[in-house]
Write an enzyme that holds these catalytic residues in place. Structure first.
Site, short mmCIF file in Angstrom:
data_model
loop_
_atom_site.label_atom_id
_atom_site.label_comp_id
_atom_site.label_asym_id
_atom_site.label_seq_id
_atom_site.Cartn_x
_atom_site.Cartn_y
_atom_site.Cartn_z
N ASP A 202 8.66 -27.12 4.58
CA ASP A 202 9.68 -26.07 4.55
C ASP A 202 10.78 -26.40 5.55
O ASP A 202 10.91 -25.77 6.61
CB ASP A 202 9.08 -24.69 4.79
CG ASP A 202 8.35 -24.16 3.57
OD1 ASP A 202 8.27 -24.89 2.55
OD2 ASP A 202 7.85 -23.03 3.62
N TYR A 205 15.10 -24.79 3.70
CA TYR A 205 15.19 -23.53 2.96
C TYR A 205 16.44 -23.50 2.08
O TYR A 205 17.09 -22.47 1.92
CB TYR A 205 15.15 -22.32 3.90
CG TYR A 205 13.75 -21.98 4.33
CD1 TYR A 205 13.06 -20.90 3.80
CD2 TYR A 205 13.08 -22.77 5.26
CE1 TYR A 205 11.75 -20.61 4.17
CE2 TYR A 205 11.78 -22.50 5.64
CZ TYR A 205 11.12 -21.42 5.10
OH TYR A 205 9.83 -21.15 5.47
N ASN A 235 6.34 -25.64 0.14
CA ASN A 235 6.69 -25.01 -1.14
C ASN A 235 8.20 -24.87 -1.33
O ASN A 235 8.70 -24.89 -2.46
CB ASN A 235 6.01 -23.64 -1.27
CG ASN A 235 6.29 -22.73 -0.10
OD1 ASN A 235 5.95 -23.05 1.04
ND2 ASN A 235 6.89 -21.57 -0.35
N HIS A 350 -0.41 -15.44 3.30
CA HIS A 350 -0.89 -16.67 2.65
C HIS A 350 -2.39 -16.87 2.77
O HIS A 350 -2.88 -18.01 2.81
CB HIS A 350 -0.14 -17.89 3.19
CG HIS A 350 1.35 -17.81 3.00
ND1 HIS A 350 1.92 -17.73 1.75
CD2 HIS A 350 2.37 -17.77 3.89
CE1 HIS A 350 3.24 -17.67 1.88
NE2 HIS A 350 3.54 -17.67 3.16
N VAL A 378 2.58 -20.18 7.19
CA VAL A 378 2.48 -18.86 7.80
C VAL A 378 3.49 -18.79 8.94
O VAL A 378 3.46 -19.63 9.85
CB VAL A 378 1.06 -18.60 8.34
CG1 VAL A 378 0.99 -17.23 9.02
CG2 VAL A 378 0.05 -18.68 7.20
N HIS A 379 4.36 -17.78 8.92
CA HIS A 379 5.44 -17.72 9.91
C HIS A 379 4.96 -17.06 11.20
O HIS A 379 5.31 -15.94 11.55
CB HIS A 379 6.63 -16.97 9.32
CG HIS A 379 7.18 -17.61 8.09
ND1 HIS A 379 8.01 -16.97 7.20
CD2 HIS A 379 6.99 -18.86 7.58
CE1 HIS A 379 8.31 -17.78 6.20
NE2 HIS A 379 7.71 -18.93 6.42
#
Length: 483
Positions: A202, A205, A235, A350, A378-379
């Protein structure tokens, strides 16, 4: 069908494990007023424009990568008509004095004919491998310029060669994006003075808007032109249909370490269900560059692909088994893995997504004595104790989720409660990590939180290798087991 059933059985197993667990959305290790999500920076923000002036065509988006072990790769983009002028890197060990040059062997350009990037044509994306052995020596500072008329000089210090037993520092980040929070993270990474940067998916973005790959690459240029970046796809790199491929922007812009030819494009498939891709991803094969390995000094890096097949019949599984089986721990005592979706995660976000991959690959990592596994997606930040099969184990890897690089989607602040015994520290704040390998047995890990623009060491620990844990004997299938 058997593979598909195995995936679904793996997911069902985790559902049973999660049922009945109480959830506390406010649970964190530290009480702290966290930065809010910030939007993607405007196109004309100085950090996204870089040195580019209105209407000017100059080499830009400069970043470093690794070649085949003895060379460094310089990558850049040029969108002018006279690309021949800016297709050569001039370099040497004194500023302004260039004793060697290397022409970009590989030049690629791609177009987009689907929304949201319809009509986009990339600049000429160029990759040159700097291979003059008298200059590319560990510890030497190398100065370089792209094109004789290029107006900007860059430099880098050559990282340790594979097998060199020297201390080294790695900056680790995930889910970066291009926001004010991303800029804070980049500033703190620059302060690490690292040998290598590692980003676990990622990246930009862009999500289909290809101009956002250009702006993100300009944003990271001040750091990426000085230290090489190891990458894997997340993703958000799956941009279906752009350029007739799943990953055309990622594959075109980043050179995959260890290769002498660029990676092949992952073929386009019809629109897909994202959950189906997570559970039963297609097998793109090794040449797609969606998983790869590279050695820097005493560290063997293995970058895995979350969104390409990983079951026992897959190309990735067979490749990973061979890579792990061939590691010489006297040369590379440390084995560090990067992937996008985490195997161990107590955050609400997630959950279960990487469980099928975990079922197939966790044994390989454990029985081969992998030391650390980094993930994003996972943020938030989370570090585990050494854990295998959901139980504490002194020979198992430490798992670290570092998906808090600053992207526009914001932080994931909810956690399952009670906190499992294998979860050592967790917090939803922006930041990045710094891993300093001191010697063959000791490495220091530090999570650096972004505190209102300042860097704050919020979590740190020593990771200690027990050599007996990575003493292995081969199974008949090439997988290793701890003695």
């Amino acid at each position: 069908m058997a593979v598909r059933m195995a995936h679904w059985m793996a997911l069902g197993w985790l559902v049973l494990r999660v049922q009945g667990v109480q959830m506390d959305p406010h649970r964190n290790n530290v009480e702290y007023v966290r930065a809010a999500a910030s939007p993607t920076l405007p196109d004309d923000h100085p950090a996204l424009v870089g040195h580019r002036r209105q209407g000017e065509h100059v080499p830009e988006q400069v970043h470093l990568g690794f070649g085949n072990g003895k060379d460094m790769v310089v990558s850049w983009v040029y969108d002018g008509k006279d690309k021949e002028t800016f297709q050569t890197v001039h370099y040497g060990v004194k500023s302004g004095e260039y004793t060697a040059e290397k022409r970009a062997e590989h030049v690629v350009q791609y177009a987009c004919e689907v929304d949201p990037c319809r009509g986009y044509l990339s600049g000429h994306i160029m990759h040159a491998r700097l291979d003059d052995a008298s200059l590319i020596q560990p510890g030497k500072e190398v100065f370089y310029r792209i094109g004789k008329s290029g107006d900007e000089e860059f430099s880098f210090v050559v990282p340790p060669r594979p097998g060199d037993q020297v201390p080294m520092t790695i900056s680790v980040v995930g889910d970066m994006g291009q926001t004010n929070n991303s800029l804070a993270t980049l500033r703190h990474m620059e302060a690490d003075e690292a040998d290598v940067a590692m980003i676990v998916g990622d990246l930009s973005y862009a999500d289909g808007d290809q101009t956002r790959w250009d702006s993100w690459s300009r944003m990271i240029q001040p750091l990426a032109s000085r230290i090489p970046w190891l990458t894997t796809e997340g993703n958000h790199e799956m941009e279906i249909g752009v350029g007739g491929s799943w990953y055309v922007a990622y594959q075109s812009r980043f050179w995959i370490p260890g290769k002498v030819e660029p990676q092949t494009s992952a073929p386009y498939n019809p629109p897909f269900n994202e959950w189906e891709v997570l559970v039963n991803p297609p097998d793109f094969g090794e040449d797609a560059g969606l998983y790869h390995t590279y050695t820097v000094g005493p560290v063997k890096f293995i970058m895995l692909g979350t969104y390409t097949a990983y079951d026992k019949s897959s190309s990735q599984y067979k490749w990973l088994a061979k890579v792990l089986g061939r590691i010489d721990r006297t040369l590379t005592p440390w084995v560090v893995v990067g992937m996008h979706a985490p195997f161990y995660n107590t955050n609400f976000a997630h959950q279960m997504e990487a469980n099928a991959m975990k079922v197939f690959l966790e044994d390989l990592l454990y029985y081969s004595g992998v030391d650390i596994v980094f993930a994003g997606h996972v943020h938030a930040y989370e570090r585990t104790h050494q854990v295998y099969n959901d139980k504490l184990n002194s020979c198992a890897p430490t798992y670290i989720t570092i998906g808090d690089g600053g992207n526009r989607e914001g932080l994931e602040g909810g956690y399952y409660w009670p906190q499992p015994d294998w979860s050592a520290f967790r917090e939803a704040s922006y930041g990045h990590g710094k891993l300093k390998v001191e010697n063959a047995t000791h490495a220091h890990w530090e999570w650096v939180r972004n505190d209102d623009g300042d860097a704050n060491s919020a979590d740190s620990t020593w990771i200690v290798r027990e050599p007996q844990c990575s003493t292995a004997v081969p199974f008949s299938n090439g997988v290793h087991a701890i003695v």
